[in-house]
Design a protein around this motif. Structure first.
Motif, short mmCIF file in Angstrom:
data_model
loop_
_atom_site.label_atom_id
_atom_site.label_comp_id
_atom_site.label_asym_id
_atom_site.label_seq_id
_atom_site.Cartn_x
_atom_site.Cartn_y
_atom_site.Cartn_z
N LYS A 194 32.43 36.59 45.56
CA LYS A 194 32.92 37.96 45.82
C LYS A 194 34.34 38.13 45.27
O LYS A 194 34.67 39.15 44.65
CB LYS A 194 32.86 38.24 47.33
CG LYS A 194 33.50 39.53 47.77
CD LYS A 194 32.82 40.77 47.23
CE LYS A 194 33.69 41.99 47.44
NZ LYS A 194 33.18 43.22 46.89
N LEU A 195 35.19 37.11 45.48
CA LEU A 195 36.55 37.18 44.94
C LEU A 195 36.51 37.15 43.41
O LEU A 195 37.29 37.84 42.73
CB LEU A 195 37.40 36.01 45.44
CG LEU A 195 37.74 35.99 46.93
CD1 LEU A 195 38.67 34.83 47.25
CD2 LEU A 195 38.39 37.30 47.38
N MET A 196 35.58 36.36 42.87
CA MET A 196 35.47 36.25 41.42
C MET A 196 35.08 37.60 40.80
O MET A 196 35.65 38.01 39.80
CB MET A 196 34.42 35.18 41.09
CG MET A 196 34.58 34.53 39.76
SD MET A 196 33.64 32.99 39.70
CE MET A 196 32.02 33.60 39.35
N VAL A 197 34.12 38.28 41.43
CA VAL A 197 33.66 39.58 40.91
C VAL A 197 34.81 40.60 40.92
O VAL A 197 35.03 41.31 39.94
CB VAL A 197 32.47 40.10 41.76
CG1 VAL A 197 32.19 41.56 41.49
CG2 VAL A 197 31.23 39.26 41.49
N ASN A 198 35.53 40.66 42.03
CA ASN A 198 36.63 41.63 42.11
C ASN A 198 37.74 41.28 41.13
O ASN A 198 38.34 42.16 40.51
CB ASN A 198 37.17 41.71 43.53
CG ASN A 198 36.32 42.65 44.37
OD1 ASN A 198 35.32 43.16 43.90
ND2 ASN A 198 36.71 42.88 45.61
N SER A 199 38.01 39.96 40.96
CA SER A 199 39.04 39.55 40.00
C SER A 199 38.59 39.88 38.59
O SER A 199 39.38 40.33 37.76
CB SER A 199 39.29 38.05 40.10
OG SER A 199 39.66 37.71 41.40
N TRP A 200 37.33 39.66 38.32
CA TRP A 200 36.76 39.97 37.00
C TRP A 200 37.03 41.44 36.64
O TRP A 200 37.48 41.76 35.55
CB TRP A 200 35.24 39.71 37.05
CG TRP A 200 34.53 39.90 35.76
CD1 TRP A 200 34.30 41.09 35.11
CD2 TRP A 200 33.93 38.89 34.95
NE1 TRP A 200 33.59 40.87 33.97
CE2 TRP A 200 33.35 39.53 33.84
CE3 TRP A 200 33.82 37.50 35.06
CZ2 TRP A 200 32.67 38.84 32.85
CZ3 TRP A 200 33.14 36.82 34.07
CH2 TRP A 200 32.58 37.48 32.98
N ARG A 201 36.75 42.32 37.60
CA ARG A 201 36.96 43.75 37.35
C ARG A 201 38.45 44.05 37.16
O ARG A 201 38.83 44.85 36.31
CB ARG A 201 36.39 44.59 38.51
CG ARG A 201 34.87 44.48 38.59
CD ARG A 201 34.30 45.52 39.51
NE ARG A 201 34.53 46.86 39.04
CZ ARG A 201 34.96 47.87 39.79
NH1 ARG A 201 35.20 47.68 41.07
NH2 ARG A 201 35.14 49.06 39.28
N TYR A 202 39.27 43.40 37.96
CA TYR A 202 40.71 43.63 37.87
C TYR A 202 41.23 43.18 36.49
O TYR A 202 42.05 43.84 35.88
CB TYR A 202 41.41 42.86 39.00
CG TYR A 202 42.85 43.25 39.21
CD1 TYR A 202 43.19 44.53 39.64
CD2 TYR A 202 43.88 42.34 38.98
CE1 TYR A 202 44.51 44.89 39.84
CE2 TYR A 202 45.21 42.69 39.18
CZ TYR A 202 45.51 43.96 39.61
OH TYR A 202 46.82 44.33 39.80
N LEU A 203 40.68 42.04 36.02
CA LEU A 203 41.05 41.54 34.69
C LEU A 203 40.57 42.49 33.59
O LEU A 203 41.27 42.71 32.59
CB LEU A 203 40.42 40.16 34.45
CG LEU A 203 41.29 38.93 34.65
CD1 LEU A 203 41.80 38.80 36.07
CD2 LEU A 203 40.53 37.66 34.28
N ASP A 204 39.38 43.03 33.78
CA ASP A 204 38.81 43.98 32.82
C ASP A 204 39.74 45.20 32.66
O ASP A 204 40.01 45.64 31.55
CB ASP A 204 37.48 44.49 33.41
CG ASP A 204 36.34 44.25 32.46
OD1 ASP A 204 36.53 43.52 31.48
OD2 ASP A 204 35.25 44.79 32.72
N PHE A 205 40.20 45.72 33.79
CA PHE A 205 41.11 46.88 33.74
C PHE A 205 42.45 46.46 33.12
O PHE A 205 43.05 47.22 32.35
CB PHE A 205 41.33 47.48 35.14
CG PHE A 205 40.09 48.10 35.72
CD1 PHE A 205 39.32 48.98 34.98
CD2 PHE A 205 39.68 47.81 37.01
CE1 PHE A 205 38.16 49.56 35.50
CE2 PHE A 205 38.52 48.37 37.55
CZ PHE A 205 37.76 49.25 36.78
N ALA A 206 42.90 45.25 33.44
CA ALA A 206 44.17 44.77 32.88
C ALA A 206 44.07 44.67 31.37
O ALA A 206 45.01 44.98 30.63
CB ALA A 206 44.54 43.42 33.48
N ASN A 207 42.91 44.24 30.90
CA ASN A 207 42.66 44.12 29.47
C ASN A 207 42.85 45.49 28.79
O ASN A 207 43.60 45.61 27.80
CB ASN A 207 41.21 43.63 29.32
CG ASN A 207 40.87 43.22 27.92
OD1 ASN A 207 41.68 42.58 27.26
ND2 ASN A 207 39.70 43.60 27.47
#
Ligand SMILES: NC(=O)c1ccc[n+]([C@@H]2O[C@H](COP(=O)([O-])OP(=O)(O)OC[C@H]3O[C@@H](n4cnc5c(N)ncnc54)[C@H](O)[C@@H]3O)[C@@H](O)[C@H]2O)c1
Length: 411
Positions: free
Chosen positions: A204-217
């Protein structure tokens, strides 16, 4: 005697607990109690009123309120529940480690009141290892309570469509708890996927971090483009057009709210701060309001009125938790002559009506609400739209001076 399954949801008037409770209460199998500590929200829910925006939910709430769903602050409802679902906020300390005292207190008062053979489902986003701490607590007290961790993955505002559609992740230490949690969710969703509790928490933390990284990108490239004097959205649209590998790229914009940042940081803390991409994503996403100020040139702002349109943490939402529009507001208050903030959805006594905000000389989009889609601005206004929401004819930082390596090299 009713043969319905009795469900109590702790944190039942919140953004995750309430939609789930309404969906359960609207199916023929369940009698649902929403346990919460917020008396105002409890009264609203019992009156059939949603305390926050959630697409399509209010008519169903009106139908089930005081019939198969009720809200209360009386913890006595834990005693008769067959299934208890815990979905309160998950506190972390200032170093982003879980507040163990809070977790133990919450677990103890829940376990103490639950009846034998009942099922306890942890649905909040948990720091990895927390479910094991609760499991140990149950064993230490020699209680016969089945424990599972089943993280919620809905998009806030879309629960009605996503709860029945999204596969449900289930993690448990014991087969019986796994079976019961799986059977429970099969009554409201199509697919159940079984993993280890630690995988459920970490995933669950990985999925939310993934999305956060996507937006950061996206935000990183947006900032780079603007620094070179390039228009990010011209490049984005040109290179994304009929190019399948870029279809999932998000646009730039404020990446905020109660989950993505918090959960990325929880993963940073869990990994002894070795999750360096997560830390960098924070730097990029949190810098966007500062970047806007920089490009508007603080010295020029002093003589101008500025408006922020949209204060929620995302579009078409009334939730201002951790919204970057508020960070931008605070920065602008330092530099601008005056700051007007407006939002048709967010309850905040300091906001002004849209008409008043539109009088400002500089207009900044803070949240891309659909109600702003058709706004037109006179040519003399400076309009800042990092979301690429308005048609591309709008002025975008056209008064900014391009800086960056290209300029330095050509010098
Ligand atoms: N908001 C989302 O879209 C979303 C999505 C997936 C997961 N999550 C996770 O779900 C959890 C809850 O998030 P949320 O957005 O629903 O939070 P929220 O603040 O909207 O809801 C939490 C509710 O719990 C209540 N509460 C707090 N302490 C309580 C207690 N001791 N007993 C009973 N009620 C109590 C609060 O009054 C509030 O109504 C968090 O772990 C979050 O990370 C949120």
């Amino acid at each position: 005697m009713s043969n319905k399954t009795k469900v109590t949801i702790i944190g039942g008037c919140g953004h995750v607990g309430l939609p789930l409770g309404i969906i359960l209460a609207d199916s023929p199998n369940f009698e649902v109690t929403q346990l919460d500590i917020d008396d105002k929200k409890i009264a609203q829910v019992n009156a059939g009123e949603m305390p926050f925006m959630e697409e399509g939910m209010e008519p169903i709430l009106r139908k089930v309120a005081s019939r198969t769903l009720r809200a209360t602050s009386d913890m006595g409802c834990l005693e008769s529940a067959d299934v208890v679902i815990s979905v309160i906020g998950t506190p972390v300390d200032r170093h982003l480690n879980p507040l163990l005292k809070e977790i133990h207190r919450h677990a103890d008062q829940t376990i103490e009141r639950m009846k034998d053979d009942a099922l306890l489902i942890m649905r909040s986003t948990l720091y990895p290892g927390v479910t094991k701490l609760i499991y140990d607590r149950i064993k230490m007290r020699k209680r016969n309570i089945h424990l599972a961790v089943c993280p919620e993955r809905i998009l806030q505002g879309k629960a009605l469509y996503e709860v029945p559609e999204l596969p449900q992740i289930v993690g448990a230490f014991e087969k019986e708890a796994e079976r019961r949690a799986g059977e429970f969710f099969k009554r409201i969703t199509k697919t159940v996927i079984y993993v280890h509790p630690l995988e459920a928490e970490f995933g669950k933390l990985m999925v939310n971090s993934w999305r956060y990284l996507d937006f950061a990108n996206a935000n990183q490239f947006y900032i780079l483009c603007q620094r070179y004097g390039l228009d990010f959205y011209r490049i984005f649209e040109a290179f994304r057009y009929e190019y399948p590998r870029m279809k999932t790229w998000p646009k730039a914009g404020f990446s905020a709210g109660p989950c993505l940042l918090k959960d990325t940081l929880q993963l940073c803390a869990f990994s002894n701060n070795l999750f360096s991409l997560g830390s960098q994503a924070l730097v990029v996403n949190e810098s966007l309001p500062n970047f806007i100020i920089e490009r508007l040139q603080p010295a020029n702002l002093a003589g101008h009125t500025v408006a922020i349109l949209g204060m929620a943490f995302k579009g078409n939402c009334d939730d201002k938790r951790d919204s970057l529009a508020y960070k931008l507001k605070n920065l602008l208050k330092v530099y601008a002559k005056e700051v007007y903030c407006t939002d048709p959805h967010v309850p905040d006594a300091d906001l002004v009506p849209l008409e008043k905000a539109l009088e400002a000389e500089v207009i900044i989009l803070g949240a891309p609400h659909a109600v702003y889609a058709d706004l037109q601005f006179p040519k003399e206004k400076i309009v800042v739209d990092v979301f690429g929401f308005w048609p591309r004819t709008e002025v975008r930082f056209d008064k900014a001076v391009p800086i960056g390596n290209l300029v330095q090299i050509s010098d």
